[in-house]
Design a protein around this motif. Structure first.
Motif, PDB file in Angstrom:
ATOM      1  N   GLY A  15       0.840  -1.468  -0.531  1.00  0.00           N
ATOM      2  CA  GLY A  15       0.246   0.213  -0.051  1.00  0.00           C
ATOM      3  C   GLY A  15       0.642   1.476   0.139  1.00  0.00           C
ATOM      4  O   GLY A  15       2.313   1.111  -0.371  1.00  0.00           O
ATOM      5  N   ASN A  16       0.297   2.118   0.367  1.00  0.00           N
ATOM      6  CA  ASN A  16       1.292   3.542   0.737  1.00  0.00           C
ATOM      7  C   ASN A  16       1.029   3.834   1.790  1.00  0.00           C
ATOM      8  O   ASN A  16       0.224   4.047   2.625  1.00  0.00           O
ATOM      9  CB  ASN A  16       0.449   4.886  -0.549  1.00  0.00           C
ATOM     10  N   THR A  17       2.488   4.562   2.490  1.00  0.00           N
ATOM     11  CA  THR A  17       2.241   5.422   3.571  1.00  0.00           C
ATOM     12  C   THR A  17       1.892   7.182   3.119  1.00  0.00           C
ATOM     13  O   THR A  17       2.539   7.883   2.390  1.00  0.00           O
ATOM     14  CB  THR A  17       3.571   5.730   4.085  1.00  0.00           C
ATOM     15  N   ILE A  18       0.792   7.689   3.493  1.00  0.00           N
ATOM     16  CA  ILE A  18       0.221   9.177   3.262  1.00  0.00           C
ATOM     17  C   ILE A  18       0.558  10.262   4.162  1.00  0.00           C
ATOM     18  O   ILE A  18       0.451  10.196   4.749  1.00  0.00           O
ATOM     19  CB  ILE A  18      -0.991   9.085   3.240  1.00  0.00           C
ATOM     20  N   ARG A  28       5.057  -1.334   2.511  1.00  0.00           N
ATOM     21  CA  ARG A  28       4.819  -2.947   2.908  1.00  0.00           C
ATOM     22  C   ARG A  28       4.039  -3.347   4.371  1.00  0.00           C
ATOM     23  O   ARG A  28       4.276  -2.707   5.294  1.00  0.00           O
ATOM     24  CB  ARG A  28       5.833  -3.925   2.502  1.00  0.00           C
ATOM     25  N   PHE A  29       3.063  -4.121   4.625  1.00  0.00           N
ATOM     26  CA  PHE A  29       2.101  -4.670   5.661  1.00  0.00           C
ATOM     27  C   PHE A  29       3.366  -6.011   5.187  1.00  0.00           C
ATOM     28  O   PHE A  29       2.142  -7.172   5.447  1.00  0.00           O
ATOM     29  CB  PHE A  29       1.190  -4.382   5.329  1.00  0.00           C
ATOM     30  N   ASP A  30       3.995  -6.214   6.873  1.00  0.00           N
ATOM     31  CA  ASP A  30       4.137  -8.107   6.533  1.00  0.00           C
ATOM     32  C   ASP A  30       3.396  -8.846   7.796  1.00  0.00           C
ATOM     33  O   ASP A  30       2.889  -7.665   8.910  1.00  0.00           O
ATOM     34  CB  ASP A  30       5.792  -7.850   7.086  1.00  0.00           C
TER      35      ASP A  30
END
Length: 78
Positions: A15-18, A28-30
């Motif tokens: 996804g994205n960090t905003i 990344r979401f691990d």
């Protein structure tokens, strides 16, 4: 080492960090992967499994024999 669960198949999500200025950067979401050692009575040995925390809870519920059977059914060598 890849961040995926041997039992549930959980893999990283992307996804994205905003930021505050609304600028987007990739992230990344691990999954929470832990290495756990279980005694496998049918083979008389220990097995070392890389499981997510949900996978550890599943092993506690169904037992290590059934969990290893599911992992082998997915085609993963244990």
């Amino acid at each position: 080492m890849s961040a995926h669960c041997m039992l549930t198949g959980a893999r990283p999500g992307f996804g994205n960090t905003i930021s505050h200025s609304h600028r987007r950067t990739s992230r990344r979401f691990d999954p929470n992967i832990q290495t756990k050692r279980y005694w496998l009575p049918s083979e008389g040995r220990h097995v070392r499994l890389r499981l997510s925390t949900k996978g550890i809870t599943t092993v506690d519920a169904i037992g290590v024999e059934a969990a290893v059977a599911r992992i082998r059914a997915r085609g993963v060598k244990v």
